[in-house]
Scaffold this motif. Sequence first.
Motif, PDB file in Angstrom:
ATOM      1  N   MET A 163     -31.785  -8.976  -9.047  1.00  0.00           N
ATOM      2  CA  MET A 163     -30.894  -9.325  -8.109  1.00  0.00           C
ATOM      3  C   MET A 163     -30.911 -10.830  -8.179  1.00  0.00           C
ATOM      4  O   MET A 163     -29.535 -11.474  -8.200  1.00  0.00           O
ATOM      5  N   PHE A 200     -25.821  -5.560  -3.058  1.00  0.00           N
ATOM      6  CA  PHE A 200     -26.945  -4.867  -3.882  1.00  0.00           C
ATOM      7  C   PHE A 200     -27.617  -3.709  -3.285  1.00  0.00           C
ATOM      8  O   PHE A 200     -27.862  -3.978  -2.016  1.00  0.00           O
ATOM      9  N   ARG A 218     -24.440  -4.024  -7.603  1.00  0.00           N
ATOM     10  CA  ARG A 218     -25.669  -3.408  -8.007  1.00  0.00           C
ATOM     11  C   ARG A 218     -25.643  -1.974  -7.442  1.00  0.00           C
ATOM     12  O   ARG A 218     -26.274  -1.936  -6.255  1.00  0.00           O
TER      13      ARG A 218
END
Length: 540
Positions: free
Chosen positions: A219, A158, A108
Amino acid sequence: MPRIPARVVAVGLALAAALGGIGSGLLRAATADPPSAAAPMAVMAGGSCAGLPVAAPRQLRGMWLTTVNNIDFPSRPGLGEAQVKAEYRAWLDLVVAQRHNAVFVHVRPSGDAFWPSAFAPWSQWLTGRRDGRGPGWDPMAFMVAEAHARNLQFHAWFNPYRGSQPAPAGTGADLAKLPPAHPLRKHPDWALAYPSGPTGRLYFDPGNPDARRFVEDSMLEAVARYDVDGVHFDDFFYPYPERGQDFPDAGSYERRARPGQSRADWRRENVDTLVREMSERIRALKPWVQFGISPFGIWRNAATDPAGSDTHGLQSYDEIYADTRRWVRERWLDYVVPQLYWAIGFDRADYAKVLPWWAKLVEGTGVRLYLGIADYRVGEKGPWRDPAQLDRQLTLAARYGVDGSVHFSAKQVRADRLGAVTRYRDHHFAAPALAPIASRQVVPGPAAPRLGAARRIPSGGVSLTWQPGPGAAPVGWALYRVAGGTATLAATGRAGTPVADPQALPGDAAAGARATRWCLTALDRAGNEGPPSNPGAITS
């Protein structure tokens, strides 16, 4: 994280470009001789093999595989499935060749996703598109499975708050250029643009509770769906200050801060809340998944706060509102990976002085300390032209009982400039090691397996058959070799993969081959190791 290392080292210095490093003109030559190296921490398996105690070294060894701007992977946007898979397998081959046991993959990078997500559009760094359309396959499932097939931990990396990347490579700060289904287009009140001008990008407002919950959910979707071993953040929370501009969250602060709460304290509380809630929610969802952060290497300078480090650089507590010290002391993290991207002897932030500060911080907390290592700086002016710089840094880390290291980034590890990577690999990663266990997850390991026949294989090594012991099925195994009066870790693997000692043995006529014994231990999902099996030997 790592990993898009904008490493500013002094208040008043301009922030380096997002992919740059500290100005080499600030560096000072290193002068200290390295101390004697310490071996990686060994943890007893709770028994012996052929009369000798069995202990495996525990050391996290990893590298960051960066996807934003295609820094490492994929090599360019829009590649076909077969080529993306081939490139990823090649990176894992490098991880194995470096004798690492973990990979930290950027899934991400900017409010996007490398998996089919209900919360985020597909990443343009994968698809080559900005319309959010997918590639027609699930890269995340593939990447996790391939890592586990090689007995590597997969830490999903992330960036929580970033919503876009600067133009022209990214969409910049223009909401209209985001994919149609991008959450910031649906919720423009969540979006903040910073800095102004051509390098601007969009952020999810850290002070907006709805935006924060959405970011967490996006997430945790990946955690719920995939068999990841860790959730990993880097140093990007509130953005690093640029050109004297303040982050434009005045409206959010006025609406949501408590009476009398300063803007700085409010911002820190926002980040603390994200970290605490992610810790709690990960542990509730999958208790075996570790949560770690790789922050900027300076919490505060001692000149500002007596509890700070002997440094003279940017302070993450004050400049980006990251109270990293609190995260460790509150035990919200399973591991912390401070980015110590400075040379030994650098006057503003001496690696040899910052390292002991972090080692002292984690004492008694149960939080594992890994170090972010600047492989990308090898070859720069000053002490970085010494091929032994990273080797010396890892030697110091061993002296302070550090549990491992993560290297930025994969492309620099592969480049092996000045032979520096080969040098530290051969000195510090010469033998296999098990990854450390999160302190909250330490429990008795699986029952002892039963080791069967041992036979030579064409490569010169030995393969062994085995059966798991009673109780819960193991997730992995560790093979020990007893020869010459010592028991050493010979190989590790996931359950279901063949058990083999790759080391070539003497010919059949040599007494040494027949004197060698092997024992096997089983490991659970968290890495807890059970007692050794019966000894096995070559019988024919």
